[in-house]
Design an enzyme around this catalytic site. Structure first.
Site, short mmCIF file in Angstrom:
data_model
loop_
_atom_site.label_atom_id
_atom_site.label_comp_id
_atom_site.label_asym_id
_atom_site.label_seq_id
_atom_site.Cartn_x
_atom_site.Cartn_y
_atom_site.Cartn_z
N HIS A 28 0.93 5.03 1.36
CA HIS A 28 0.32 6.04 2.23
C HIS A 28 0.41 7.39 1.52
O HIS A 28 1.51 7.79 1.10
CB HIS A 28 1.12 6.19 3.54
CG HIS A 28 1.12 4.99 4.43
ND1 HIS A 28 0.34 4.91 5.57
CD2 HIS A 28 1.83 3.83 4.38
CE1 HIS A 28 0.57 3.76 6.18
NE2 HIS A 28 1.48 3.08 5.49
N HIS B 231 0.84 -1.20 0.00
CA HIS B 231 0.00 0.00 0.00
C HIS B 231 0.87 1.24 0.00
O HIS B 231 1.95 1.26 0.59
CB HIS B 231 -0.95 0.01 1.20
CG HIS B 231 -0.29 -0.24 2.52
ND1 HIS B 231 0.09 -1.50 2.94
CD2 HIS B 231 0.07 0.60 3.53
CE1 HIS B 231 0.64 -1.42 4.13
NE2 HIS B 231 0.65 -0.15 4.51
#
Ligand code: AMP
Ligand code: ZN
Length: 122
Positions: free
Chosen positions: A106, A104
């Site tokens: 951020h 992922h």
């Protein structure tokens, strides 16, 4: 899909999230414990563990992920222009501060003045 992966379940809508964006390939949602005024996570829908698990075969979708993250940042409250901006962070592995083992990005922004507090697991 890897069984019991939180972010796989979020991207399939099996676990609720505050969705920001979705297409066939990617999903974005607000971080549950924001480290900055804007804190959004952008993930591929396919299960990839971390940046330690990508090869040159992943370059094209990783490029699309970066372009998408910048667009989402600019459309979701990060301050514009040279004096504004945002950070893109991807923690990889235990020593990289990773807690959820589904790759992922951020998006961190809206912190003025800029602060190192906006650095998850730093
Ligand atoms: P990392 O340390 O890079 O693996 O970051 C994982 C991030 O996921 C942390 O910033 C958490 O606050 C966030 N997080 C964990 N569970 C959820 C959830 N259910 N919904 C949204 N964000 C979450
Ligand atoms: Zn997953």
């Amino acid at each position: 899909m890897t069984q019991d992966c939180l972010f796989c379940k979020i991207s399939k809508g099996e676990i609720p999230s505050k969705k920001v964006y979705e297409d066939d390939e990617f999903f974005a949602f607000h971080d549950i414990n924001p480290a900055a005024p804007v804190h959004i996570l952008v993930i591929p829908k396919k299960h990839v563990v971390s940046m330690q698990h990508v090869t040159e075969h992943d370059a094209e979708w990783l490029g699309r992920l970066m372009v998408l993250a910048a667009k989402i940042a600019q459309e979701n409250g990060c301050n514009p222009g040279h004096e504004g901006g945002f950070r893109l962070v991807t923690n990889s592995g235990i020593e990289g501060g990773q807690e959820i083992f589904h790759l992922h990005l951020h998006i961190l922004g809206g912190t003025r003045p800029w602060s190192n507090r906006a650095a998850p697991a730093a």
